[in-house]
Design a protein around this motif. Structure first.
Motif, PDB file in Angstrom:
ATOM      1  N   PHE A  27     153.975  93.462 -25.583  1.00 61.01           N
ATOM      2  CA  PHE A  27     153.315  94.680 -25.106  1.00 61.01           C
ATOM      3  C   PHE A  27     151.807  94.605 -25.339  1.00 61.01           C
ATOM      4  CE2 PHE A  27     151.490  98.871 -25.807  1.00 61.01           C
ATOM      5  CZ  PHE A  27     151.837  99.523 -24.632  1.00 61.01           C
ATOM      6  N   TYR A  28     151.405  94.172 -26.538  1.00 61.98           N
ATOM      7  CA  TYR A  28     149.973  94.179 -26.860  1.00 61.98           C
ATOM      8  C   TYR A  28     149.218  93.029 -26.177  1.00 61.98           C
ATOM      9  CZ  TYR A  28     150.761  98.061 -29.973  1.00 61.98           C
ATOM     10  OH  TYR A  28     151.070  99.306 -30.457  1.00 61.98           O
ATOM     11  N   ILE A  29     149.909  91.925 -25.911  1.00 60.29           N
ATOM     12  CA  ILE A  29     149.293  90.853 -25.109  1.00 60.29           C
ATOM     13  C   ILE A  29     148.973  91.385 -23.716  1.00 60.29           C
ATOM     14  CG2 ILE A  29     149.769  88.678 -23.906  1.00 60.29           C
ATOM     15  CD1 ILE A  29     151.385  87.838 -26.428  1.00 60.29           C
ATOM     16  N   LEU A  30     149.927  92.097 -23.129  1.00 59.88           N
ATOM     17  CA  LEU A  30     149.736  92.634 -21.775  1.00 59.88           C
ATOM     18  C   LEU A  30     148.728  93.775 -21.764  1.00 59.88           C
ATOM     19  CD1 LEU A  30     153.475  92.583 -20.704  1.00 59.88           C
ATOM     20  CD2 LEU A  30     151.659  91.128 -19.787  1.00 59.88           C
ATOM     21  N   LEU A  31     148.738  94.597 -22.822  1.00 55.04           N
ATOM     22  CA  LEU A  31     147.771  95.694 -22.911  1.00 55.04           C
ATOM     23  C   LEU A  31     146.348  95.153 -22.879  1.00 55.04           C
ATOM     24  CD1 LEU A  31     147.571  98.842 -23.425  1.00 55.04           C
ATOM     25  CD2 LEU A  31     147.224  98.235 -25.833  1.00 55.04           C
ATOM     26  N   GLU A  32     146.127  94.067 -23.596  1.00 55.56           N
ATOM     27  CA  GLU A  32     144.781  93.480 -23.607  1.00 55.56           C
ATOM     28  C   GLU A  32     144.451  92.843 -22.264  1.00 55.56           C
ATOM     29  OE1 GLU A  32     141.893  90.683 -26.388  1.00 55.56           O
ATOM     30  OE2 GLU A  32     143.935  91.169 -27.060  1.00 55.56           O
ATOM     31  N   ASP A  56     153.866 100.327 -12.193  1.00 55.22           N
ATOM     32  CA  ASP A  56     154.520  99.368 -11.284  1.00 55.22           C
ATOM     33  C   ASP A  56     154.210  97.942 -11.700  1.00 55.22           C
ATOM     34  OD1 ASP A  56     155.713 101.297  -9.741  1.00 55.22           O
ATOM     35  OD2 ASP A  56     154.170 101.289  -8.179  1.00 55.22           O
ATOM     36  N   LYS A  57     152.951  97.700 -12.039  1.00 59.07           N
ATOM     37  CA  LYS A  57     152.526  96.359 -12.471  1.00 59.07           C
ATOM     38  C   LYS A  57     153.231  95.961 -13.775  1.00 59.07           C
ATOM     39  CE  LYS A  57     148.287  93.674 -13.342  1.00 59.07           C
ATOM     40  NZ  LYS A  57     146.803  93.739 -13.447  1.00 59.07           N
ATOM     41  N   TRP A  58     153.280  96.890 -14.718  1.00 59.67           N
ATOM     42  CA  TRP A  58     153.966  96.646 -15.986  1.00 59.67           C
ATOM     43  C   TRP A  58     155.452  96.364 -15.753  1.00 59.67           C
ATOM     44  CZ3 TRP A  58     152.697  96.383 -21.192  1.00 59.67           C
ATOM     45  CH2 TRP A  58     151.353  96.613 -21.532  1.00 59.67           C
ATOM     46  N   ASN A  59     156.069  97.149 -14.869  1.00 60.14           N
ATOM     47  CA  ASN A  59     157.506  96.992 -14.625  1.00 60.14           C
ATOM     48  C   ASN A  59     157.839  95.645 -13.998  1.00 60.14           C
ATOM     49  OD1 ASN A  59     158.217  99.444 -15.731  1.00 60.14           O
ATOM     50  ND2 ASN A  59     158.207 100.552 -13.785  1.00 60.14           N
ATOM     51  N   GLN A  60     156.930  95.148 -13.162  1.00 55.76           N
ATOM     52  CA  GLN A  60     157.142  93.821 -12.561  1.00 55.76           C
ATOM     53  C   GLN A  60     157.181  92.743 -13.639  1.00 55.76           C
ATOM     54  OE1 GLN A  60     154.190  93.192  -9.461  1.00 55.76           O
ATOM     55  NE2 GLN A  60     154.724  95.107  -8.462  1.00 55.76           N
ATOM     56  N   VAL A  61     156.281  92.858 -14.606  1.00 54.98           N
ATOM     57  CA  VAL A  61     156.261  91.886 -15.706  1.00 54.98           C
ATOM     58  C   VAL A  61     157.480  92.077 -16.604  1.00 54.98           C
ATOM     59  CG1 VAL A  61     155.000  91.136 -17.765  1.00 54.98           C
ATOM     60  CG2 VAL A  61     153.755  91.648 -15.656  1.00 54.98           C
ATOM     61  N   LEU A  62     157.835  93.322 -16.860  1.00 52.35           N
ATOM     62  CA  LEU A  62     159.008  93.619 -17.690  1.00 52.35           C
ATOM     63  C   LEU A  62     160.266  92.992 -17.096  1.00 52.35           C
ATOM     64  CD1 LEU A  62     160.231  95.086 -20.110  1.00 52.35           C
ATOM     65  CD2 LEU A  62     160.303  97.180 -18.723  1.00 52.35           C
ATOM     66  N   GLU A  63     160.385  93.065 -15.784  1.00 53.78           N
ATOM     67  CA  GLU A  63     161.529  92.465 -15.084  1.00 53.78           C
ATOM     68  C   GLU A  63     161.595  90.956 -15.339  1.00 53.78           C
ATOM     69  OE1 GLU A  63     162.383  92.745 -10.631  1.00 53.78           O
ATOM     70  OE2 GLU A  63     162.050  94.850 -11.177  1.00 53.78           O
ATOM     71  N   LYS A  64     160.448  90.312 -15.295  1.00 51.20           N
ATOM     72  CA  LYS A  64     160.396  88.860 -15.524  1.00 51.20           C
ATOM     73  C   LYS A  64     160.715  88.528 -16.980  1.00 51.20           C
ATOM     74  CE  LYS A  64     157.103  87.960 -11.784  1.00 51.20           C
ATOM     75  NZ  LYS A  64     155.732  87.541 -11.438  1.00 51.20           N
ATOM     76  N   PRO A  70     158.859  82.854 -19.783  1.00 46.35           N
ATOM     77  CA  PRO A  70     157.823  82.922 -20.830  1.00 46.35           C
ATOM     78  C   PRO A  70     156.617  83.737 -20.374  1.00 46.35           C
ATOM     79  CG  PRO A  70     158.660  80.687 -20.612  1.00 46.35           C
ATOM     80  CD  PRO A  70     159.236  81.463 -19.460  1.00 46.35           C
ATOM     81  N   ILE A  71     156.103  84.557 -21.274  1.00 43.65           N
ATOM     82  CA  ILE A  71     154.982  85.430 -20.924  1.00 43.65           C
ATOM     83  C   ILE A  71     153.753  84.613 -20.497  1.00 43.65           C
ATOM     84  CG2 ILE A  71     154.094  85.645 -23.309  1.00 43.65           C
ATOM     85  CD1 ILE A  71     153.561  88.664 -22.558  1.00 43.65           C
ATOM     86  N   GLN A  72     153.619  83.401 -21.069  1.00 42.15           N
ATOM     87  CA  GLN A  72     152.475  82.550 -20.693  1.00 42.15           C
ATOM     88  C   GLN A  72     152.560  82.136 -19.229  1.00 42.15           C
ATOM     89  OE1 GLN A  72     154.457  82.072 -23.337  1.00 42.15           O
ATOM     90  NE2 GLN A  72     153.233  81.775 -25.183  1.00 42.15           N
ATOM     91  N   TYR A  73     153.773  81.881 -18.737  1.00 44.03           N
ATOM     92  CA  TYR A  73     153.936  81.535 -17.319  1.00 44.03           C
ATOM     93  C   TYR A  73     153.728  82.749 -16.429  1.00 44.03           C
ATOM     94  CZ  TYR A  73     155.961  76.962 -18.585  1.00 44.03           C
ATOM     95  OH  TYR A  73     156.172  75.697 -19.060  1.00 44.03           O
ATOM     96  N   ILE A  74     154.128  83.915 -16.919  1.00 50.60           N
ATOM     97  CA  ILE A  74     153.924  85.141 -16.143  1.00 50.60           C
ATOM     98  C   ILE A  74     152.434  85.405 -15.957  1.00 50.60           C
ATOM     99  CG2 ILE A  74     154.258  87.649 -16.112  1.00 50.60           C
ATOM    100  CD1 ILE A  74     156.841  87.167 -17.761  1.00 50.60           C
ATOM    101  N   LEU A  75     151.674  85.239 -17.040  1.00 51.50           N
ATOM    102  CA  LEU A  75     150.219  85.484 -16.981  1.00 51.50           C
ATOM    103  C   LEU A  75     149.454  84.273 -16.466  1.00 51.50           C
ATOM    104  CD1 LEU A  75     149.710  87.405 -20.361  1.00 51.50           C
ATOM    105  CD2 LEU A  75     149.826  88.366 -18.058  1.00 51.50           C
TER     106      LEU A  75
END
Length: 281
Positions: A27-32, A56-64, A70-75
Protein backbone atom coordinates in the motif's frame (compact mmCIF):
# COMPACT_ATOMS: atom_id res chain seq x y z
CA UNK A 1 -13.27 7.52 -0.40
CA UNK A 2 -10.88 8.39 2.41
CA UNK A 3 -7.40 7.05 1.66
CA UNK A 4 -7.17 5.46 5.11
CA UNK A 5 -10.48 3.62 4.46
CA UNK A 6 -9.19 2.33 1.14
CA UNK A 7 -6.00 1.28 2.90
CA UNK A 8 -7.99 -0.99 5.21
CA UNK A 9 -9.88 -2.47 2.24
CA UNK A 10 -6.63 -2.99 0.30
CA UNK A 11 -4.91 -4.83 3.16
CA UNK A 12 -8.01 -6.91 3.92
CA UNK A 13 -8.18 -8.10 0.27
CA UNK A 14 -4.52 -9.14 0.25
CA UNK A 15 -4.08 -10.75 3.66
CA UNK A 16 -5.26 -14.20 2.52
CA UNK A 17 -2.22 -14.21 0.18
CA UNK A 18 0.35 -12.08 2.01
CA UNK A 19 1.04 -11.34 5.65
CA UNK A 20 -0.27 -8.03 6.99
CA UNK A 21 3.12 -6.30 6.99
CA UNK A 22 3.78 -7.20 3.34
CA UNK A 23 0.28 -6.12 2.27
CA UNK A 24 0.76 -2.86 4.15
CA UNK A 25 4.16 -2.32 2.52
CA UNK A 26 2.52 -2.69 -0.91
CA UNK A 27 0.00 0.00 0.00
CA UNK A 28 2.70 2.50 0.98
CA UNK A 29 4.87 1.69 -2.07
CA UNK A 30 1.88 2.50 -4.28
CA UNK A 31 0.91 5.56 -2.21
CA UNK A 32 4.33 7.04 -2.86
CA UNK A 33 4.30 6.07 -6.54
CA UNK A 34 0.76 7.29 -7.27
CA UNK A 35 0.48 10.26 -4.90
CA UNK A 36 4.06 11.12 -3.86
CA UNK A 37 3.00 10.60 -0.25
CA UNK A 38 4.83 8.69 2.46
CA UNK A 39 3.32 6.94 5.47
CA UNK A 40 3.88 10.01 7.65
CA UNK A 41 2.08 12.23 5.10
CA UNK A 42 -1.05 10.09 5.30
CA UNK A 43 -0.88 10.15 9.11
CA UNK A 44 -0.66 13.95 9.00
CA UNK A 45 -3.53 14.21 6.51
CA UNK A 46 -6.14 11.68 7.71
CA UNK A 47 -8.83 13.35 5.55
CA UNK A 48 -6.95 12.78 2.28
CA UNK A 49 -9.39 11.45 -0.33
CA UNK A 50 -8.91 9.18 -3.34
CA UNK A 51 -11.06 10.23 -6.32
CA UNK A 52 -13.12 7.64 -8.19
CA UNK A 53 -10.59 7.70 -11.02
CA UNK A 54 -7.74 7.12 -8.56
CA UNK A 55 -9.62 4.25 -6.94
CA UNK A 56 -10.01 2.63 -10.36
CA UNK A 57 -6.24 2.82 -10.78
CA UNK A 58 -5.66 1.33 -7.32
CA UNK A 59 -8.17 -1.46 -7.99
CA UNK A 60 -6.41 -2.43 -11.21
CA UNK A 61 -3.18 -2.91 -9.29
CA UNK A 62 -4.98 -4.70 -6.45
CA UNK A 63 -6.37 -7.17 -8.99
CA UNK A 64 -2.86 -7.94 -10.23
CA UNK A 65 -1.53 -8.32 -6.69
CA UNK A 66 -4.34 -10.79 -5.98
CA UNK A 67 -2.96 -12.84 -8.90
CA UNK A 68 0.40 -12.62 -7.08
CA UNK A 69 2.10 -10.68 -9.85
CA UNK A 70 5.19 -9.08 -8.22
CA UNK A 71 4.62 -5.41 -7.43
CA UNK A 72 7.94 -4.57 -9.13
CA UNK A 73 6.62 -5.97 -12.42
CA UNK A 74 3.34 -4.12 -11.98
CA UNK A 75 5.17 -0.81 -11.52
CA UNK A 76 7.93 -1.76 -13.98
CA UNK A 77 10.69 -0.77 -11.59
CA UNK A 78 12.65 -1.85 -8.53
CA UNK A 79 15.07 -0.12 -6.17
CA UNK A 80 18.53 -1.56 -5.59
CA UNK A 81 21.53 -0.12 -3.75
CA UNK A 82 20.08 3.39 -3.85
CA UNK A 83 19.30 3.29 -7.58
CA UNK A 84 16.12 2.69 -9.57
CA UNK A 85 16.00 -0.09 -12.18
CA UNK A 86 13.49 -0.92 -14.86
CA UNK A 87 12.38 -4.54 -14.54
CA UNK A 88 10.01 -6.86 -16.39
CA UNK A 89 9.42 -10.57 -16.90
CA UNK A 90 12.74 -10.91 -18.78
CA UNK A 91 14.82 -10.20 -15.69
CA UNK A 92 14.90 -11.25 -12.07
CA UNK A 93 13.76 -8.71 -9.51
CA UNK A 94 16.85 -7.38 -7.67
CA UNK A 95 16.95 -8.60 -4.08
CA UNK A 96 18.33 -7.30 -0.76
CA UNK A 97 20.71 -10.27 -0.50
CA UNK A 98 22.34 -9.19 -3.76
CA UNK A 99 22.74 -5.68 -2.37
CA UNK A 100 24.83 -7.26 0.39
CA UNK A 101 27.07 -8.84 -2.24
CA UNK A 102 27.53 -5.45 -3.94
CA UNK A 103 28.27 -3.83 -0.57
CA UNK A 104 30.97 -6.44 0.13
CA UNK A 105 32.64 -5.77 -3.21
CA UNK A 106 32.44 -1.97 -2.83
CA UNK A 107 33.95 -2.04 0.67
CA UNK A 108 36.84 -4.25 -0.44
CA UNK A 109 37.63 -2.17 -3.53
CA UNK A 110 36.60 1.45 -2.89
CA UNK A 111 40.14 2.69 -2.21
CA UNK A 112 41.88 0.82 -5.01
CA UNK A 113 43.14 2.33 -8.24
CA UNK A 114 41.83 1.43 -11.66
CA UNK A 115 40.29 -2.05 -11.79
CA UNK A 116 38.52 -4.05 -14.49
CA UNK A 117 35.30 -5.86 -13.44
CA UNK A 118 33.14 -8.47 -15.15
CA UNK A 119 29.56 -9.28 -14.09
CA UNK A 120 28.39 -12.63 -15.50
CA UNK A 121 24.62 -13.11 -15.94
CA UNK A 122 23.84 -9.44 -15.47
CA UNK A 123 20.04 -9.54 -15.96
CA UNK A 124 18.69 -6.05 -15.22
CA UNK A 125 22.30 -4.88 -14.83
CA UNK A 126 21.83 -4.10 -11.13
CA UNK A 127 25.19 -5.47 -9.96
CA UNK A 128 27.28 -4.04 -12.81
CA UNK A 129 25.59 -0.62 -12.73
CA UNK A 130 25.78 -0.33 -8.94
CA UNK A 131 29.49 -1.18 -9.03
CA UNK A 132 30.13 1.31 -11.85
CA UNK A 133 28.36 4.06 -9.86
CA UNK A 134 30.11 3.30 -6.57
CA UNK A 135 33.60 2.43 -7.83
CA UNK A 136 34.51 5.37 -10.07
CA UNK A 137 37.93 3.87 -10.87
CA UNK A 138 36.35 0.67 -12.20
CA UNK A 139 35.96 -0.28 -15.84
CA UNK A 140 32.87 -2.49 -15.82
CA UNK A 141 31.81 -5.16 -18.32
CA UNK A 142 28.72 -7.37 -18.12
CA UNK A 143 27.44 -10.38 -20.06
CA UNK A 144 24.13 -12.21 -20.34
CA UNK A 145 22.71 -14.89 -22.61
CA UNK A 146 19.36 -13.07 -22.96
CA UNK A 147 19.12 -10.37 -25.61
CA UNK A 148 15.99 -8.92 -23.98
CA UNK A 149 17.70 -8.74 -20.58
CA UNK A 150 20.64 -6.91 -22.16
CA UNK A 151 18.33 -4.39 -23.82
CA UNK A 152 16.89 -3.60 -20.39
CA UNK A 153 20.33 -3.50 -18.74
CA UNK A 154 21.45 -0.96 -21.35
CA UNK A 155 18.40 1.21 -20.63
CA UNK A 156 19.12 0.99 -16.91
CA UNK A 157 22.74 2.02 -17.43
CA UNK A 158 21.65 5.05 -19.45
CA UNK A 159 18.98 6.01 -16.91
CA UNK A 160 21.49 5.78 -14.06
CA UNK A 161 24.30 7.46 -16.04
CA UNK A 162 26.57 4.44 -15.54
CA UNK A 163 29.32 3.43 -17.94
CA UNK A 164 29.05 -0.33 -18.49
CA UNK A 165 29.98 -2.38 -21.57
CA UNK A 166 27.32 -5.06 -22.15
CA UNK A 167 27.89 -8.17 -24.27
CA UNK A 168 25.65 -11.08 -25.26
CA UNK A 169 27.35 -14.35 -24.40
CA UNK A 170 26.38 -17.89 -23.40
CA UNK A 171 28.87 -18.40 -20.62
CA UNK A 172 28.52 -22.20 -20.70
CA UNK A 173 29.74 -22.17 -24.32
CA UNK A 174 32.54 -19.65 -23.70
CA UNK A 175 36.09 -20.97 -23.77
CA UNK A 176 37.86 -17.71 -23.02
CA UNK A 177 36.83 -14.22 -21.93
CA UNK A 178 37.63 -11.13 -23.99
CA UNK A 179 39.86 -9.49 -21.39
CA UNK A 180 41.74 -10.25 -18.21
CA UNK A 181 39.95 -8.90 -15.14
CA UNK A 182 40.79 -7.82 -11.62
CA UNK A 183 37.39 -8.93 -10.36
CA UNK A 184 34.67 -11.29 -11.58
CA UNK A 185 31.24 -11.44 -9.95
CA UNK A 186 28.22 -13.58 -10.73
CA UNK A 187 24.74 -14.29 -9.42
CA UNK A 188 23.97 -17.24 -11.71
CA UNK A 189 20.96 -19.59 -11.70
CA UNK A 190 21.21 -21.70 -8.54
CA UNK A 191 17.77 -22.91 -7.45
CA UNK A 192 17.42 -26.67 -7.87
CA UNK A 193 14.16 -28.11 -9.21
CA UNK A 194 13.78 -30.00 -5.92
CA UNK A 195 13.54 -26.60 -4.17
CA UNK A 196 10.63 -25.37 -6.32
CA UNK A 197 8.14 -26.18 -3.57
CA UNK A 198 9.90 -23.60 -1.37
CA UNK A 199 9.51 -20.89 -4.00
CA UNK A 200 6.59 -18.49 -3.66
CA UNK A 201 4.00 -18.42 -6.44
CA UNK A 202 4.84 -14.79 -7.31
CA UNK A 203 8.41 -15.89 -8.13
CA UNK A 204 7.63 -19.28 -9.66
CA UNK A 205 4.87 -18.05 -11.97
CA UNK A 206 6.32 -14.73 -13.09
CA UNK A 207 10.13 -14.51 -12.82
CA UNK A 208 12.24 -16.00 -15.66
CA UNK A 209 13.10 -19.65 -15.02
CA UNK A 210 16.18 -19.31 -17.25
CA UNK A 211 17.71 -17.05 -14.58
CA UNK A 212 16.52 -19.11 -11.60
CA UNK A 213 16.79 -22.85 -12.02
CA UNK A 214 19.44 -25.52 -12.53
CA UNK A 215 19.12 -29.30 -12.74
CA UNK A 216 19.21 -31.18 -9.44
CA UNK A 217 22.09 -33.41 -10.56
CA UNK A 218 24.39 -30.52 -11.55
CA UNK A 219 23.52 -27.57 -9.32
CA UNK A 220 27.03 -26.08 -9.49
CA UNK A 221 27.19 -26.10 -13.30
CA UNK A 222 27.55 -22.32 -13.65
CA UNK A 223 29.90 -21.95 -10.68
CA UNK A 224 32.23 -24.60 -12.01
CA UNK A 225 32.34 -23.05 -15.48
CA UNK A 226 32.81 -19.50 -14.21
CA UNK A 227 35.54 -20.63 -11.79
CA UNK A 228 37.38 -22.27 -14.69
CA UNK A 229 37.11 -19.08 -16.76
CA UNK A 230 38.28 -17.08 -13.76
CA UNK A 231 41.37 -19.27 -13.49
CA UNK A 232 42.27 -18.23 -17.04
CA UNK A 233 41.02 -14.64 -17.11
CA UNK A 234 41.51 -13.27 -13.61
CA UNK A 235 44.76 -11.44 -13.07
CA UNK A 236 47.08 -12.71 -10.34
CA UNK A 237 45.47 -12.03 -6.95
CA UNK A 238 42.20 -11.28 -8.76
CA UNK A 239 38.93 -11.56 -6.84
CA UNK A 240 36.00 -13.89 -7.54
CA UNK A 241 32.58 -13.33 -5.93
CA UNK A 242 29.41 -15.40 -6.17
CA UNK A 243 25.90 -15.27 -4.82
CA UNK A 244 25.06 -18.88 -3.98
CA UNK A 245 22.35 -21.38 -3.07
CA UNK A 246 21.97 -21.26 0.72
CA UNK A 247 22.11 -25.05 0.96
CA UNK A 248 25.37 -25.46 -0.96
CA UNK A 249 27.89 -23.41 1.03
CA UNK A 250 30.23 -26.34 1.88
CA UNK A 251 30.07 -27.60 -1.71
CA UNK A 252 31.04 -24.13 -2.96
CA UNK A 253 34.03 -24.01 -0.61
CA UNK A 254 35.13 -27.40 -1.93
CA UNK A 255 34.71 -26.25 -5.52
CA UNK A 256 36.82 -23.12 -5.06
CA UNK A 257 39.49 -25.07 -3.18
CA UNK A 258 39.60 -27.61 -6.02
CA UNK A 259 40.11 -24.72 -8.46
CA UNK A 260 43.05 -23.50 -6.34
CA UNK A 261 41.45 -20.31 -5.05
CA UNK A 262 42.77 -18.96 -1.74
CA UNK A 263 41.45 -16.76 1.10
CA UNK A 264 38.03 -18.35 0.55
CA UNK A 265 35.31 -16.70 2.65
CA UNK A 266 31.67 -17.78 2.95
CA UNK A 267 29.23 -15.15 4.24
CA UNK A 268 25.65 -15.25 5.46
CA UNK A 269 22.94 -12.84 4.32
CA UNK A 270 20.65 -10.74 6.51
CA UNK A 271 18.40 -13.76 6.96
CA UNK A 272 21.22 -15.92 8.34
CA UNK A 273 21.61 -18.06 5.20
CA UNK A 274 24.89 -18.90 3.47
CA UNK A 275 24.60 -16.57 0.48
CA UNK A 276 27.95 -15.15 -0.72
CA UNK A 277 31.40 -16.53 -1.29
CA UNK A 278 34.74 -14.98 -2.17
CA UNK A 279 37.96 -16.47 -3.45
CA UNK A 280 41.26 -15.03 -4.61
CA UNK A 281 43.24 -16.38 -7.54
Amino acid sequence: MLAKEYRNHFIEKLTPLYDVLEAESFFYILLEDFHQMKRIDLALHPDFIFTDKEIDKWNQVLEKLEKEIPIQYILGKAHFYGLEFEVNENTLIPRPETEELVEWIVKKNEFKGKIKILDIGTGSGCIAISLAKNLPNAEVFAVDVSEKALEMANRNALANKADVVFMQKDILKTENLVHDFDLIVSNPPYVRNLEKEEIKKNVLDYEPHLALFVEDDDALLFYRKISELAQNNLKDNGELYFEINQYLGPEMINLLEAKNFKEIELRKDIYGNDRMIFGRK
